[in-house]
Design an enzyme around this catalytic site. Structure first.
Site, PDB file in Angstrom:
ATOM      1  N   ASN A  22       0.852  -1.183   0.000  1.00  0.00           N
ATOM      2  CA  ASN A  22       0.000   0.000   0.000  1.00  0.00           C
ATOM      3  C   ASN A  22       0.890   1.236   0.000  1.00  0.00           C
ATOM      4  O   ASN A  22       1.811   1.342   0.810  1.00  0.00           O
ATOM      5  CB  ASN A  22      -0.923   0.020   1.222  1.00  0.00           C
ATOM      6  CG  ASN A  22      -1.832   1.240   1.250  1.00  0.00           C
ATOM      7  OD1 ASN A  22      -1.403   2.342   1.563  1.00  0.00           O
ATOM      8  ND2 ASN A  22      -3.092   1.033   0.923  1.00  0.00           N
ATOM      9  N   SER A  45      -4.730   0.205  -3.048  1.00  0.00           N
ATOM     10  CA  SER A  45      -5.146   1.532  -2.600  1.00  0.00           C
ATOM     11  C   SER A  45      -6.426   1.394  -1.787  1.00  0.00           C
ATOM     12  O   SER A  45      -7.345   0.677  -2.194  1.00  0.00           O
ATOM     13  CB  SER A  45      -5.391   2.458  -3.793  1.00  0.00           C
ATOM     14  OG  SER A  45      -5.783   3.745  -3.342  1.00  0.00           O
ATOM     15  N   GLU A  46      -6.484   2.095  -0.645  1.00  0.00           N
ATOM     16  CA  GLU A  46      -7.608   1.892   0.262  1.00  0.00           C
ATOM     17  C   GLU A  46      -8.943   2.385  -0.275  1.00  0.00           C
ATOM     18  O   GLU A  46      -9.992   2.084   0.282  1.00  0.00           O
ATOM     19  CB  GLU A  46      -7.338   2.512   1.636  1.00  0.00           C
ATOM     20  CG  GLU A  46      -7.092   3.988   1.644  1.00  0.00           C
ATOM     21  CD  GLU A  46      -5.615   4.324   1.678  1.00  0.00           C
ATOM     22  OE1 GLU A  46      -5.260   5.337   2.289  1.00  0.00           O
ATOM     23  OE2 GLU A  46      -4.816   3.581   1.076  1.00  0.00           O
ATOM     24  N   ASN A  47      -8.926   3.159  -1.378  1.00  0.00           N
ATOM     25  CA  ASN A  47     -10.206   3.555  -1.959  1.00  0.00           C
ATOM     26  C   ASN A  47     -10.810   2.464  -2.843  1.00  0.00           C
ATOM     27  O   ASN A  47     -11.904   2.631  -3.379  1.00  0.00           O
ATOM     28  CB  ASN A  47     -10.077   4.872  -2.743  1.00  0.00           C
ATOM     29  CG  ASN A  47      -9.104   4.768  -3.897  1.00  0.00           C
ATOM     30  OD1 ASN A  47      -8.031   4.197  -3.769  1.00  0.00           O
ATOM     31  ND2 ASN A  47      -9.460   5.331  -5.035  1.00  0.00           N
ATOM     32  N   SER A  87     -11.817  -3.105   0.640  1.00  0.00           N
ATOM     33  CA  SER A  87     -10.422  -2.705   0.707  1.00  0.00           C
ATOM     34  C   SER A  87      -9.929  -2.685   2.154  1.00  0.00           C
ATOM     35  O   SER A  87      -8.848  -3.203   2.468  1.00  0.00           O
ATOM     36  CB  SER A  87     -10.245  -1.322   0.069  1.00  0.00           C
ATOM     37  OG  SER A  87      -8.900  -0.921   0.111  1.00  0.00           O
TER      38      SER A  87
END
Length: 218
Positions: A22, A45-47, A87
């Site tokens: 990440n 990616s956390e989105n 995510s």
């Protein structure tokens, strides 16, 4: 001394084949451009993206493909797009091997402060708290000193913490440092043209120097 690209290139050398990584906002996003082409590395990616590639060339941007910092990105064959709940489920389940984050301060115990300066408006912590609590390995990409020339590598963080005793390694414009188990910044490498004395002067926390310190290869 390194610029932001130099810091990103040096951190890219820390990424191992077959890992899930990440990349945080800021300097860490640049790392995507310098990962070895022979490696099978999956960027998350956390989105809600898995399988990000390097940044697009000018004129080839797709506004529907962005990272957590709202920058346009590319995707690699086999990539996946999903909601943020999935995510964060991946992050909290410790499926991310390495997280690379920016920071405002890091303490000699490996604490990190990277989300808020009191009195300044912020949109929120984002995924930082989940990432530092769940990733198996955390590397910080940051400037060694702030705009006033004051060290950001401290005995104790003065800003609100994001995570406690979680940082393993730091790469700055001056040096590569690791966090020792009992506390302290161990100097591993120095940036091209930077002396050990300059690093000492820029580090407020406990700095451990053993033997001859090699120059970075970037």
């Amino acid at each position: 001394m390194l610029d932001k690209i130099g810091i990103a290139k040096r951190i890219a050398q820390e990424i191992k084949d077959g890992t899930y990584v990440n990349l945080g906002i800021g300097i860490p996003t640049l790392v995507a451009n310098y990962i070895s082409t022979g490696f099978n590395v999956v960027l998350q990616s956390e989105n809600g993206l898995l399988g990000m590639g390097p940044f697009p060339f000018e004129g080839e941007e797709d506004p529907d493909l962005i990272n957590a910092g709202k920058q346009t990105i590319t995707t690699l064959p086999g990539s996946a797009v999903f909601d943020s709940a999935m995510s964060f489920g991946m992050i909290r389940a410790q499926k991310v091997d390495l997280t690379i984050l920016g920071a405002m301060e890091v303490s000699e115990n490996g604490d990190i402060a990277n989300w808020k300066i009191p009195g300044k408006m912020v949109k929120g912590m984002g995924g930082a708290m989940d990432l530092v609590a769940s990733a198996q390995h955390i590397i910080v990409a940051m400037q060694h000193v702030n705009k006033a020339g004051e060290s950001k590598l401290l005995p104790t963080c003065t800003l609100p913490l994001t995570g406690v005793k979680c940082v393993k390694k730091i790469v700055t414009e001056l040096a590569v440092l690791s966090i020792l188990p009992n506390g302290g910044f161990k100097l591993e490498e120095r940036a091209p043209g930077v002396s050990v004395e300059e690093i000492k002067a820029a580090t407020a926390g406990k700095l451990v120097i053993e033997g001859v310190i090699p120059e970075m290869n970037v």
